[in-house]
Design a protein around this motif. Structure first.
Motif, PDB file in Angstrom:
ATOM      1  N   ALA A  74       0.836  -1.162   0.100  1.00  0.00           N
ATOM      2  CA  ALA A  74      -0.129  -0.011   0.066  1.00  0.00           C
ATOM      3  C   ALA A  74       0.927   1.315   0.134  1.00  0.00           C
ATOM      4  N   ALA A  75       0.673   2.072  -0.864  1.00  0.00           N
ATOM      5  CA  ALA A  75       1.244   3.561  -0.931  1.00  0.00           C
ATOM      6  C   ALA A  75       0.580   4.206   0.214  1.00  0.00           C
ATOM      7  N   ARG A  76       1.332   4.918   1.092  1.00  0.00           N
ATOM      8  CA  ARG A  76       0.586   5.593   1.994  1.00  0.00           C
ATOM      9  C   ARG A  76       0.999   7.179   1.831  1.00  0.00           C
ATOM     10  N   GLY A  77       0.060   8.015   1.292  1.00  0.00           N
ATOM     11  CA  GLY A  77       0.232   9.371   1.177  1.00  0.00           C
ATOM     12  C   GLY A  77       0.670  10.105   2.315  1.00  0.00           C
ATOM     13  N   HIS A  78      -0.474  10.780   2.894  1.00  0.00           N
ATOM     14  CA  HIS A  78      -0.340  11.382   3.984  1.00  0.00           C
ATOM     15  C   HIS A  78      -1.322  10.789   5.009  1.00  0.00           C
ATOM     16  N   HIS A  98      -4.561  10.216   5.275  1.00  0.00           N
ATOM     17  CA  HIS A  98      -5.530  10.809   5.626  1.00  0.00           C
ATOM     18  C   HIS A  98      -6.931  10.021   5.070  1.00  0.00           C
ATOM     19  N   SER A  99      -6.764   9.038   4.580  1.00  0.00           N
ATOM     20  CA  SER A  99      -8.044   8.261   4.472  1.00  0.00           C
ATOM     21  C   SER A  99      -8.670   7.846   5.652  1.00  0.00           C
ATOM     22  N   THR A 100     -10.038   7.469   5.779  1.00  0.00           N
ATOM     23  CA  THR A 100     -10.750   7.339   7.076  1.00  0.00           C
ATOM     24  C   THR A 100     -11.136   5.821   7.109  1.00  0.00           C
ATOM     25  N   LEU A 142      -2.684  16.992   2.146  1.00  0.00           N
ATOM     26  CA  LEU A 142      -2.960  15.649   1.494  1.00  0.00           C
ATOM     27  C   LEU A 142      -1.954  15.581   0.499  1.00  0.00           C
ATOM     28  N   THR A 143      -1.708  14.421   0.127  1.00  0.00           N
ATOM     29  CA  THR A 143      -0.609  13.974  -1.199  1.00  0.00           C
ATOM     30  C   THR A 143      -1.231  14.148  -2.479  1.00  0.00           C
ATOM     31  N   VAL A 144      -0.609  14.489  -3.626  1.00  0.00           N
ATOM     32  CA  VAL A 144      -0.940  14.576  -4.933  1.00  0.00           C
ATOM     33  C   VAL A 144      -1.476  12.971  -5.341  1.00  0.00           C
ATOM     34  N   GLY A 172     -10.489  14.321  -5.786  1.00  0.00           N
ATOM     35  CA  GLY A 172      -9.889  15.782  -5.415  1.00  0.00           C
ATOM     36  C   GLY A 172     -11.011  16.714  -5.924  1.00  0.00           C
ATOM     37  N   ILE A 173     -12.094  16.743  -4.967  1.00  0.00           N
ATOM     38  CA  ILE A 173     -13.193  17.662  -5.250  1.00  0.00           C
ATOM     39  C   ILE A 173     -13.327  18.949  -4.125  1.00  0.00           C
ATOM     40  N   SER A 174     -13.457  19.972  -4.627  1.00  0.00           N
ATOM     41  CA  SER A 174     -13.965  21.212  -3.904  1.00  0.00           C
ATOM     42  C   SER A 174     -14.559  22.097  -4.579  1.00  0.00           C
ATOM     43  N   GLN A 194     -21.051   6.279  -3.362  1.00  0.00           N
ATOM     44  CA  GLN A 194     -20.383   6.800  -2.348  1.00  0.00           C
ATOM     45  C   GLN A 194     -19.079   7.574  -3.094  1.00  0.00           C
ATOM     46  N   TYR A 195     -18.311   8.521  -2.363  1.00  0.00           N
ATOM     47  CA  TYR A 195     -17.144   8.817  -2.634  1.00  0.00           C
ATOM     48  C   TYR A 195     -16.309   8.497  -1.436  1.00  0.00           C
ATOM     49  N   LEU A 196     -14.879   8.510  -1.792  1.00  0.00           N
ATOM     50  CA  LEU A 196     -14.089   7.776  -0.657  1.00  0.00           C
ATOM     51  C   LEU A 196     -14.743   6.551  -0.306  1.00  0.00           C
TER      52      LEU A 196
HETATM   53  P1  FAD Z   1      -3.772   8.209   1.719  1.00  0.00           P
HETATM   54  O1  FAD Z   1      -4.881   8.094   2.786  1.00  0.00           O
HETATM   55  O2  FAD Z   1      -2.375   7.978   2.063  1.00  0.00           O
HETATM   56  O3  FAD Z   1      -3.809   7.234   0.632  1.00  0.00           O
HETATM   57  C1  FAD Z   1      -5.235   7.214  -0.066  1.00  0.00           C
HETATM   58  C2  FAD Z   1      -5.493   6.012  -1.075  1.00  0.00           C
HETATM   59  O4  FAD Z   1      -4.679   6.229  -2.116  1.00  0.00           O
HETATM   60  C3  FAD Z   1      -4.869   4.697  -0.551  1.00  0.00           C
HETATM   61  O5  FAD Z   1      -5.529   3.409  -0.889  1.00  0.00           O
HETATM   62  C4  FAD Z   1      -3.308   4.620  -0.903  1.00  0.00           C
HETATM   63  O6  FAD Z   1      -2.789   3.307  -0.869  1.00  0.00           O
HETATM   64  C5  FAD Z   1      -3.405   5.021  -2.199  1.00  0.00           C
HETATM   65  N1  FAD Z   1      -2.478   6.036  -2.622  1.00  0.00           N
HETATM   66  C6  FAD Z   1      -1.671   6.993  -1.620  1.00  0.00           C
HETATM   67  N2  FAD Z   1      -0.450   7.607  -2.541  1.00  0.00           N
HETATM   68  C7  FAD Z   1      -0.730   6.904  -3.627  1.00  0.00           C
HETATM   69  C8  FAD Z   1       0.084   7.042  -4.886  1.00  0.00           C
HETATM   70  N3  FAD Z   1       1.241   7.698  -4.912  1.00  0.00           N
HETATM   71  N4  FAD Z   1      -0.362   6.414  -5.960  1.00  0.00           N
HETATM   72  C9  FAD Z   1      -1.231   5.414  -6.034  1.00  0.00           C
HETATM   73  N5  FAD Z   1      -2.190   5.285  -4.915  1.00  0.00           N
HETATM   74  C10 FAD Z   1      -1.947   6.048  -3.670  1.00  0.00           C
HETATM   75  N6  FAD Z   1     -11.297  14.768  -0.655  1.00  0.00           N
HETATM   76  C11 FAD Z   1     -11.618  15.440  -1.458  1.00  0.00           C
HETATM   77  O7  FAD Z   1     -11.990  15.143  -2.737  1.00  0.00           O
HETATM   78  N7  FAD Z   1     -12.108  16.891  -1.021  1.00  0.00           N
HETATM   79  C12 FAD Z   1     -12.040  17.538  -0.103  1.00  0.00           C
HETATM   80  O8  FAD Z   1     -12.233  18.586  -0.035  1.00  0.00           O
HETATM   81  C13 FAD Z   1     -11.439  16.457   0.869  1.00  0.00           C
HETATM   82  N8  FAD Z   1     -11.017  17.205   2.296  1.00  0.00           N
HETATM   83  C14 FAD Z   1     -10.499  16.416   3.050  1.00  0.00           C
HETATM   84  C15 FAD Z   1     -10.416  17.183   4.459  1.00  0.00           C
HETATM   85  C16 FAD Z   1      -9.498  16.251   5.574  1.00  0.00           C
HETATM   86  C17 FAD Z   1      -9.415  17.087   6.701  1.00  0.00           C
HETATM   87  C18 FAD Z   1      -9.355  15.068   5.250  1.00  0.00           C
HETATM   88  C19 FAD Z   1      -8.446  14.322   6.504  1.00  0.00           C
HETATM   89  C20 FAD Z   1      -9.372  14.388   4.017  1.00  0.00           C
HETATM   90  C21 FAD Z   1     -10.104  15.225   2.757  1.00  0.00           C
HETATM   91  N9  FAD Z   1     -10.393  14.764   1.691  1.00  0.00           N
HETATM   92  C22 FAD Z   1     -10.860  15.323   0.709  1.00  0.00           C
HETATM   93  C23 FAD Z   1     -10.102  13.156   1.149  1.00  0.00           C
HETATM   94  C24 FAD Z   1      -8.899  13.050   0.804  1.00  0.00           C
HETATM   95  O9  FAD Z   1      -8.612  13.592  -0.560  1.00  0.00           O
HETATM   96  C25 FAD Z   1      -8.256  11.566   0.720  1.00  0.00           C
HETATM   97  O10 FAD Z   1      -8.486  10.821   1.969  1.00  0.00           O
HETATM   98  C26 FAD Z   1      -7.060  11.435   0.106  1.00  0.00           C
HETATM   99  O11 FAD Z   1      -6.841  10.177  -0.029  1.00  0.00           O
HETATM  100  C27 FAD Z   1      -5.879  11.830   1.210  1.00  0.00           C
HETATM  101  O12 FAD Z   1      -4.713  11.804   0.551  1.00  0.00           O
HETATM  102  P2  FAD Z   1      -3.533  11.216   1.328  1.00  0.00           P
HETATM  103  O13 FAD Z   1      -2.320  11.751   0.866  1.00  0.00           O
HETATM  104  O14 FAD Z   1      -3.610  11.239   2.749  1.00  0.00           O
HETATM  105  O15 FAD Z   1      -3.700   9.605   0.899  1.00  0.00           O
END
Ligand code: FAD
Length: 517
Positions: free
Chosen positions: A93-97, A99-101, A164-166, A174-176, A471-473
């Motif tokens: 699993a790639a871990r970005g930041h 911030h999944s739930t 959050l990571t790209v 990525g919706i806002s 569902q989203y996310l």
């Molecule tokens: P992670 O939680 O680390 O990873 C998410 C998923 O992507 C996992 O399955 C992981 O394995 C995979 N992944 C991670 N990095 C990569 C990579 N480089 N390549 C392939 N797969 C990868 N989302 C919106 O759309 N709009 C919002 O306004 C919004 N607001 C948010 C506000 C908060 C406070 C939080 C906590 C989340 C919000 N999100 C929003 C949700 C957010 O976009 C997702 O949870 C996103 O996945 C978080 O990015 P992350 O870097 O923490 O990813």
């Protein structure tokens, strides 16, 4: 009878051998990983951080965490696991930041790739007529914003929170509030570099390896690990006029939102909030917003009601303040909000975009950030949003306490239906985000159990009322549920999985495919 017995004994022996072989392989994995020629390293202990996420509901410890220093570290590791074949239980699993739930970035006894160790690469800007920036997919959006602003530029489409990571947001959408105009973040990326589930490093775009490009966007990490991205930019404004107005009638609120997202001359950001049974909502805004009519605003009583807040911004540069004021006035004159509830503020562009971080700091100081977040995000076709609001707001959901409930429409025409993202039917659909947080030890209405039951009731209502909700996310526990989620797109999704990650090594936390099955 003897023959049957013999066959049974033989089968048991063969199965035991296979199990011993898998267990043997499994126990030798750490040493085989340590032997890989990497610039970065694996950690086998103190990996607790990679066992959790922002949702704080799931806990799965990985076998190892890879801290890559280069893209080739990621490719070598995945290729090694690919070469182990289907018998090895290892997933990645790639871990970005993180911030999944719902544990989407976790790998139970697998390998978590801590993408943030990749972040050292310098961003490359192209400031020509169609500006863009090349970034590492492990970069946080907030850092991209800071760097882009040095060139007078900024990405076009955002999430509400920028830490959050790209790679993480491009794997979802990525919706806002800018999505009605520019589409989601996955509509604003030109090229990607991806490491597939076979360990191959592939560059892809709309023109080159287009199927992989479309697969990975909104692909829930199933087809490859995004390592680099080329993100579209635009000239950045310096300032933002930030407007909030209230409605007590849902239909009027939704009509105004839809009018605004469909107009050519309109705001730059359009979102909305549902406020149920919250006292003094306007007073809470007074620290950062000014009422247009202080006298009338002070007489407005919000107690107990269900209210809908339209949130808007208009970008501007200080030399054009008069023009922007006129434009806002003209747009507001076409809306039907409660007149005494017009609140305005003026902040820098960066302050507006990074607004949730300000709330994060406040919540952290109260110990309310690292708590369970049982979020529910839904995409609802426009024709069903009224039925949804009647069934849910003030009925299933009796108050919004301090958890935001967002609601805003987006235009489907700004989305690319070739990506892996599944869209609801109809040209306009609403994002409704129940951003709940739970108080850890509470068994009351702010406790985790209660909120999970609430989420379940909302989903059941949508199903019984046939609202065509996606569902989203998304979070599902069985492949059958995912199949329903993807609908007609399921076949394509499976074909793409077979092409790019046939052993189902990647993103096990999404629970779509299981390795070896
Ligand atoms: P992670 O939680 O680390 O990873 C998410 C998923 O992507 C996992 O399955 C992981 O394995 C995979 N992944 C991670 N990095 C990569 C990579 N480089 N390549 C392939 N797969 C990868 N989302 C919106 O759309 N709009 C919002 O306004 C919004 N607001 C948010 C506000 C908060 C406070 C939080 C906590 C989340 C919000 N999100 C929003 C949700 C957010 O976009 C997702 O949870 C996103 O996945 C978080 O990015 P992350 O870097 O923490 O990813």
């Amino acid at each position: 009878h003897n023959n049957n017995l013999f066959i049974r004994v033989l089968m048991i022996m063969l199965l035991s051998c296979a199990t011993i072989r898998v267990d043997f392989c499994f126990s030798s994995i750490p040493s085989s990983l340590k032997a890989l020629p990497l610039e970065g390293n694996f950690s086998f202990n103190e990996n607790e951080f990679a066992a959790r996420d922002y949702g704080n509901q799931y806990h799965f410890l990985p076998l190892a965490v890879l801290h890559p220093k280069s893209v080739s570290d990621i490719a070598i590791t995945i290729k090694h696991i690919w070469q182990m074949g289907p018998l090895s239980r290892l997933t990645v699993a790639a871990r970005g930041h993180g911030h999944s739930t719902r544990g989407q970035a976790l790998a139970d006894q697998g390998i978590v790739i801590n993408m943030e160790s990749l972040r050292e690469q310098k961003m490359q800007f192209n400031t020509g007529r169609f500006p863009y920036v090349d970034v590492s997919a492990s970069e946080l959006w907030i850092k991209i914003l800071h760097e882009s602003l040095k060139h007078g530029l900024a990405p076009k489409s955002w999430t509400d929170y920028l830490h959050l990571t790209v790679g993480g947001t491009l794997s979802n959408a990525g919706i806002s509030g800018q999505a009605f105009r520019h589409g989601p973040q996955i509509s604003n990326v030109h090229e990607l570099e991806v490491v597939t589930g076979k360990g191959e490093v592939v560059n892809c775009s709309d023109k080159k390896n287009a199927d992989l490009f479309q697969s990975v966007l909104g692909g829930l990490g199933q087809f490859g690990i995004i390592t680099k991205a080329r993100i579209s930019l635009e000239p950045a404004p310096k300032m933002v006029k930030w407007v909030r107005v209230l409605y007590s009638d849902f239909s009027t609120f939704a009509r105004d939102q839809e009018f605004l997202i469909s107009s050519k001359k309109t705001f730059d950001y359009i979102e909305g909030l549902v406020i149920i049974n919250r006292t003094d909502v306007l007073n809470n805004w007074r620290s950062s917003f000014s009422p247009q009519d202080p006298d009338q605003a002070s007489k407005f009583i919000s107690d107990g009601r269900t209210l809908y807040c339209l949130e808007l911004t208009k970008n501007f540069n200080p030399d054009k303040v008069d023009t922007v004021n006129q434009e806002i006035e003209s747009l507001l004159s076409k809306l039907s909000y409660i007149p005494s509830t017009l609140f305005m503020s003026e902040v820098s562009y960066i302050e507006f975009l990074d607004r949730v971080h300000t709330s994060e700091l406040k919540l952290r100081s109260k110990g309310l950030w690292d708590v369970p977040h049982p979020w529910l995000n839904l995409l609802i076709p426009r024709s069903k949003i009224k039925a949804f609001s009647q069934g849910v707001f003030g009925n299933i959901l009796k108050d919004t306490n301090s958890s935001p409930v967002l609601i805003y429409p987006v235009n489907k025409s700004k989305w690319d239906n070739r990506t892996s993202f599944v869209l609801p039917e109809e040209d306009i659909f609403y994002l409704v985000a129940f951003l709940f947080h739970a108080i850890p030890s509470s068994s009351g209405t702010d406790g985790l159990e209660h909120i999970l039951t609430l989420n379940k009731r909302i989903l059941e209502f949508c199903e019984v009322a046939h609202l065509g909700v996606k569902q989203y996310l998304a979070h599902y526990t069985t492949q059958e549920q995912w199949q329903v989620h993807f609908g007609q797109r399921w076949e394509v999704f499976v074909q793409r999985k077979l092409a790019y990650d046939p052993l189902a090594i990647l993103a096990p936390g999404q629970r779509i495919f299981q390795k070896g099955i």
